[in-house]
Design an enzyme around this catalytic site. Structure first.
Site, PDB file in Angstrom:
ATOM      1  N   PHE A 129      -3.936   3.764   8.084  1.00 40.26           N
ATOM      2  CA  PHE A 129      -4.947   2.512   7.991  1.00 40.26           C
ATOM      3  C   PHE A 129      -6.025   2.804   7.181  1.00 40.26           C
ATOM      4  O   PHE A 129      -7.119   3.778   7.453  1.00 40.26           O
ATOM      5  CB  PHE A 129      -5.695   1.851   9.297  1.00 40.26           C
ATOM      6  CG  PHE A 129      -6.421   0.477   9.032  1.00 40.26           C
ATOM      7  CD1 PHE A 129      -5.667  -0.611   9.269  1.00 40.26           C
ATOM      8  CD2 PHE A 129      -7.660   0.696   8.429  1.00 40.26           C
ATOM      9  CE1 PHE A 129      -6.654  -1.689   9.021  1.00 40.26           C
ATOM     10  CE2 PHE A 129      -8.385  -0.335   8.250  1.00 40.26           C
ATOM     11  CZ  PHE A 129      -7.918  -1.512   8.789  1.00 40.26           C
ATOM     12  N   GLU A 130      -6.174   2.308   5.822  1.00 41.54           N
ATOM     13  CA  GLU A 130      -7.280   2.243   5.122  1.00 41.54           C
ATOM     14  C   GLU A 130      -7.379   0.994   4.130  1.00 41.54           C
ATOM     15  O   GLU A 130      -6.328   0.616   3.598  1.00 41.54           O
ATOM     16  CB  GLU A 130      -7.225   3.665   4.444  1.00 41.54           C
ATOM     17  CG  GLU A 130      -6.185   4.137   3.366  1.00 41.54           C
ATOM     18  CD  GLU A 130      -6.205   5.432   2.737  1.00 41.54           C
ATOM     19  OE1 GLU A 130      -7.325   6.194   3.208  1.00 41.54           O
ATOM     20  OE2 GLU A 130      -5.504   5.608   1.935  1.00 41.54           O
ATOM     21  N   ILE A 131      -8.525   0.461   4.007  1.00 41.08           N
ATOM     22  CA  ILE A 131      -8.631  -0.620   3.111  1.00 41.08           C
ATOM     23  C   ILE A 131      -9.714   0.288   2.027  1.00 41.08           C
ATOM     24  O   ILE A 131     -10.680   0.615   2.445  1.00 41.08           O
ATOM     25  CB  ILE A 131      -9.344  -1.639   3.786  1.00 41.08           C
ATOM     26  CG1 ILE A 131      -8.247  -2.310   4.555  1.00 41.08           C
ATOM     27  CG2 ILE A 131      -9.434  -2.735   2.582  1.00 41.08           C
ATOM     28  CD1 ILE A 131      -8.795  -3.258   5.548  1.00 41.08           C
TER      29      ILE A 131
END
Length: 395
Positions: free
Chosen positions: A292-294
């Protein structure tokens, strides 16, 4: 004929002992008491137990301007991004259903799927059916995925055998090494992303639990954020023994790249897991779990990060060791970016087996508040969020 009282007592005792024996055999396993105390002592109270609302700052909520297609004028140049195989279709559909239900059906950001082989028509048909947003299907260039010419394959085989003996996961899967290298420093060079600034990485077989009613990409842009995470862990030190020494070599040559408001304390802490720091030669092994990374790809495209990745790549240790994109991204961010521009999305409920981010919010369903793992209790020691909160913030 009545049974004598002493015999009755002995019979009752025998039954009790029998049930006690059965319980000892069948009871759930748990760590030894001294280990359990060590685990509990090493874990502070999870802030997710406190009520969680939307983040502070400028927020843009859903409106008609986020309609699918050209009518969606409020969307910025961002995409949902997935590296996925054709055979992972069902797991990818599961992830898409969750994220479309909790967030993207309100904002209709495009999906961009990457694969090192062409996507099947079945994959395209079934993924597009789950969203009103545009879906793009991209092939990774061979020069981005292939093993670099400077890798000695005999040395690779010897090295991976040593890693296997140390029980380093995926050590002998060359595709895993290729994936880590691509995610670390090549994906953002793909022509399909040339005009894209922000991405939200989504992997197959992950879960999203909470309704999110604001545009997370606009949040990143309007509040000057570079990177967003949910889970923050310790890495396996046996997989990255020379990553930190090579990093120190690089910053000795380029001290100008190190940001004055860096997260060096988080990267080098040796109090919480001294064994990890020692095995990793000075690196705490704390990292953002990058499934998960934005993030803003402008950072990866910066001269500081590009030079750093190229330095690491030339060592060959994406293959001779098992350097992951998570520690590489995290070290790059922790050294070359202002730590105040890194954001914990505490309000986004998320799971990638075996870890969770579970907020205390009425917008969340199907996730136990404050749960970090549904695995064995020793896994609580893998949580590095307390160090991030200590040295940086909960913001």
């Amino acid at each position: 004929m009545a049974i004598a009282r002493p015999v009755r007592v002995l019979g009752f005792a025998a039954v009790v002992m029998w049930f006690f024996f059965i319980w000892q055999v069948l009871k759930p396993t748990s760590p030894p008491k001294h280990k359990a105390k060590e685990i509990i002592k090493s874990f502070e109270r999870d802030p997710n137990l406190d009520p969680t609302g939307e983040p502070e700052g400028i927020l843009v909520h859903a409106s008609e301007e986020y309609a699918p297609g050209p009518a969606g004028t409020a969307r910025i140049n961002a995409t949902l991004l997935a590296l996925v195989r054709n055979e992972e279709l069902n797991d990818m559909l599961s992830s898409m259903r969750d994220l479309e239900r909790t967030w993207n059906h309100k904002f209709n950001y495009p999906w961009t799927f990457f694969n090192d082989v062409p996507f099947t028509e079945e994959f395209k048909k079934k993924t597009q059916a789950l969203t009103k947003a545009e879906c793009r299907y991209e092939l990774i260039p061979k020069e981005h995925w292939a093993v670099p010419e400077w890798i000695n394959m005999d040395l690779y085989k010897e090295s991976t055998q040593i890693l296997k003996e140390k029980k380093v996961q995926y050590a002998d899967m060359i595709s895993y090494h290729q994936m880590c290298r691509w995610n670390s420093g090549l994906f953002y060079h793909h022509p399909a992303l040339a005009n894209t600034q922000y991405y939200w990485r989504v992997e197959p077989k992950v879960h999203f639990f909470c309704d999110v009613d604001y545009d997370v990409f606009r949040y990143m842009q309007d509040n000057n954020k570079t990177y967003g995470f949910t889970i923050n862990l310790y890495d396996s030190p046996d997989s990255i023994p020379t990553l930190w020494p090579e990093t120190l070599k690089f910053i000795a040559e380029h001290p100008e790249y190190v940001h004055e408001n860096n997260a060096m304390d988080w990267l080098t802490d040796k109090v919480r897991r001294p064994d990890h720091n020692k095995k990793a030669n000075g690196y705490s092994t704390c990292h953002f779990w990058s499934n998960f990374e934005i993030a803003d790809m402008s950072f990866w495209r910066s001269k500081a990060y590009e030079d750093y990745f190229n330095h690491l790549d030339r060592t060959g240790n994406f293959f001779y060791e098992r350097w992951g994109d998570a520690p590489v991204h995290s070290i790059g961010l922790g050294l070359f970016e202002d730590k105040s521009r890194i954001h914990w999305f505490r309000d986004i409920g998320y799971q990638h087996i075996p870890f969770f981010n579970c907020p205390n919010s009425p917008k969340c369903k199907g996730c136990v508040t404050g749960r970090f793992t549904d695995g064995e209790s020793f896994l609580y020691r893998e949580d590095c969020r307390p160090n991030w909160f200590k040295f940086v913030s909960q913001g």
